[in-house]
Design a protein around this motif. Structure first.
Motif, PDB file in Angstrom:
ATOM      1  N   PRO A 103      -5.412   0.657   5.003  1.00  8.51           N
ATOM      2  CA  PRO A 103      -6.409  -0.121   5.749  1.00  8.51           C
ATOM      3  C   PRO A 103      -5.827  -1.420   6.296  1.00  8.51           C
ATOM      4  O   PRO A 103      -6.522  -2.154   7.013  1.00  8.51           O
ATOM      5  N   ASN A 104      -4.568  -1.705   5.980  1.00 12.37           N
ATOM      6  CA  ASN A 104      -3.961  -2.982   6.359  1.00 12.37           C
ATOM      7  C   ASN A 104      -3.332  -2.913   7.747  1.00 12.37           C
ATOM      8  O   ASN A 104      -2.801  -1.879   8.152  1.00 12.37           O
ATOM      9  N   ALA A 105      -3.361  -4.040   8.454  1.00 11.31           N
ATOM     10  CA  ALA A 105      -2.703  -4.134   9.763  1.00 11.31           C
ATOM     11  C   ALA A 105      -1.191  -4.158   9.598  1.00 11.31           C
ATOM     12  O   ALA A 105      -0.455  -3.657  10.446  1.00 11.31           O
ATOM     13  N   VAL A 106      -0.729  -4.741   8.513  1.00  5.57           N
ATOM     14  CA  VAL A 106       0.701  -4.848   8.230  1.00  5.57           C
ATOM     15  C   VAL A 106       0.930  -4.525   6.761  1.00  5.57           C
ATOM     16  O   VAL A 106       0.189  -4.983   5.897  1.00  5.57           O
ATOM     17  N   ASP A 107       1.953  -3.734   6.469  1.00  9.02           N
ATOM     18  CA  ASP A 107       2.320  -3.424   5.086  1.00  9.02           C
ATOM     19  C   ASP A 107       3.785  -3.739   4.864  1.00  9.02           C
ATOM     20  O   ASP A 107       4.569  -3.844   5.815  1.00  9.02           O
ATOM     21  N   SER A 146       7.441  -2.287  14.971  1.00  7.99           N
ATOM     22  CA  SER A 146       8.406  -3.361  14.723  1.00  7.99           C
ATOM     23  C   SER A 146       8.490  -3.573  13.222  1.00  7.99           C
ATOM     24  O   SER A 146       7.629  -3.117  12.463  1.00  7.99           O
ATOM     25  N   TYR A 147       9.530  -4.269  12.784  1.00  3.86           N
ATOM     26  CA  TYR A 147       9.660  -4.567  11.362  1.00  3.86           C
ATOM     27  C   TYR A 147      10.482  -5.838  11.190  1.00  3.86           C
ATOM     28  O   TYR A 147      11.272  -6.218  12.057  1.00  3.86           O
ATOM     29  N   TYR A 156       0.861  -1.178   0.000  1.00  2.00           N
ATOM     30  CA  TYR A 156       0.000   0.000   0.000  1.00  2.00           C
ATOM     31  C   TYR A 156       0.899   1.230   0.000  1.00  2.00           C
ATOM     32  O   TYR A 156       1.938   1.251   0.660  1.00  2.00           O
ATOM     33  N   THR A 157       0.503   2.273  -0.733  1.00  2.00           N
ATOM     34  CA  THR A 157       1.298   3.497  -0.809  1.00  2.00           C
ATOM     35  C   THR A 157       0.387   4.713  -0.736  1.00  2.00           C
ATOM     36  O   THR A 157      -0.631   4.775  -1.431  1.00  2.00           O
ATOM     37  N   PHE A 158       0.741   5.675   0.092  1.00  2.00           N
ATOM     38  CA  PHE A 158       0.004   6.930   0.158  1.00  2.00           C
ATOM     39  C   PHE A 158       0.093   7.626  -1.194  1.00  2.00           C
ATOM     40  O   PHE A 158       1.136   7.585  -1.867  1.00  2.00           O
ATOM     41  N   LEU A 159      -0.980   8.289  -1.596  1.00  2.00           N
ATOM     42  CA  LEU A 159      -1.079   8.818  -2.964  1.00  2.00           C
ATOM     43  C   LEU A 159      -0.012   9.850  -3.307  1.00  2.00           C
ATOM     44  O   LEU A 159       0.294  10.077  -4.486  1.00  2.00           O
ATOM     45  N   LEU A 160       0.601  10.504  -2.310  1.00  2.00           N
ATOM     46  CA  LEU A 160       1.640  11.492  -2.590  1.00  2.00           C
ATOM     47  C   LEU A 160       3.043  10.907  -2.519  1.00  2.00           C
ATOM     48  O   LEU A 160       4.032  11.623  -2.750  1.00  2.00           O
ATOM     49  N   ASP A 161       3.163   9.628  -2.187  1.00  2.38           N
ATOM     50  CA  ASP A 161       4.464   8.977  -2.072  1.00  2.38           C
ATOM     51  C   ASP A 161       4.642   7.937  -3.169  1.00  2.38           C
ATOM     52  O   ASP A 161       3.766   7.748  -4.006  1.00  2.38           O
ATOM     53  N   SER A 162       5.783   7.269  -3.144  1.00  2.00           N
ATOM     54  CA  SER A 162       6.077   6.266  -4.162  1.00  2.00           C
ATOM     55  C   SER A 162       7.083   5.264  -3.623  1.00  2.00           C
ATOM     56  O   SER A 162       8.060   5.663  -2.971  1.00  2.00           O
ATOM     57  N   PRO A 163       6.892   3.953  -3.880  1.00  6.90           N
ATOM     58  CA  PRO A 163       7.906   2.972  -3.475  1.00  6.90           C
ATOM     59  C   PRO A 163       9.274   3.279  -4.080  1.00  6.90           C
ATOM     60  O   PRO A 163      10.308   3.057  -3.450  1.00  6.90           O
TER      61      PRO A 163
END
Length: 243
Positions: free
Chosen positions: A75-79, A110-111, A44-51
């Motif tokens: 909307p995800n618990a984990v991305d 955490s990651y 998932y990516t915020f509309l103003l950002d980019s992977p």
């Protein structure tokens, strides 16, 4: 040392050049032009950002211009963020810099770091050695540090490390503001469980800008003491505001 009374061209003998062998390391994950490989994608990516901006080779730690990937509004618990080389590539050093704007985008609780193994299954990256930093900007109970136009106030920051490490802090302030440490900042060794306190003089501009309060951000780069490859982590905190 050469001196001359005029600005006429001159040729100087600088002696024999000495060649120095450079470490055989390159930033394989950096894709400045965002073309070809490596490629980045996210769940998932915020509309103003980019992977792709997560691997653009820039580490700005400011709101604008954007040089980051975030999952703000997900909307995800984990991305997750996935970076592909295109071919199997050995990695000796992985550096992650988290972005925190003090509002909706915060550092993760955490990651996990994983690699795509044989059979297309994600597996934990072995041999991980992480350095966790607790960074803070001390503020009054209100969370706001009062300032006056063209006057300096003292701001205290703290850094606590989970493992003995060498840290290099930097206090970021808005344009036209100034932040100067009371003592010269050098890479400093912080022992396990100990706290490093640094005092800064923060000066507001002669004309305070509209839209106050303003953010104050502490950025800390750390280097582990275990030897071998240097590992960096950047902790960002938008705690404390100026008004």
């Amino acid at each position: 040392m050469h001196r001359q009374a005029d600005l006429q061209p001159v040729t100087l003998d600088v002696g024999t050049a000495v060649e120095h062998a450079l470490a055989d390391e390159v930033g394989d994950l950096a894709n400045v032009e965002q073309q070809g490989y490596p490629q980045a994608r996210a769940s998932y990516t915020f509309l103003l950002d980019s992977p792709a901006k997560a691997i653009d080779g820039q580490d700005l730690h400011i709101d604008t211009p954007s040089s980051r990937w975030t999952n703000y509004g997900s909307p995800n618990a984990v991305d997750g963020l996935v970076v592909g080389y295109g071919v199997p590539t050995p990695v000796s050093d992985l550096r992650i810099s988290f972005y925190d704007d003090g509002g909706g985008v915060r550092t993760p609780d955490s990651y996990d770091l994983e690699y795509l193994g044989v059979g297309g299954r994600w597996q934990p990256l072995p041999g991980q050695q992480r350095i966790r930093l607790a960074v803070a900007v001390e503020t009054p109970q209100s969370g706001l540090i009062p300032v006056r136009p063209n006057a300096a106030v003292q701001v205290t920051t703290t850094i606590k490390a989970s493992t003995t490490t060498v840290v290099s802090p930097e206090l970021l302030v808005p344009d036209a503001w100034k932040a100067v440490p009371r003592r010269a900042i050098r890479p400093t060794r912080v022992e396990t469980g100990k706290t490093l306190r640094i005092r800064w003089l923060v000066t507001a501009p002669a004309e305070l800008p509209d839209g106050l309060p303003q953010p104050l951000r502490l950025v800390v780069r750390s280097r582990g003491n275990e030897g071998g490859a240097v590992r960096h982590q950047c902790g960002c905190l938008d705690a404390g505001e100026l008004r």
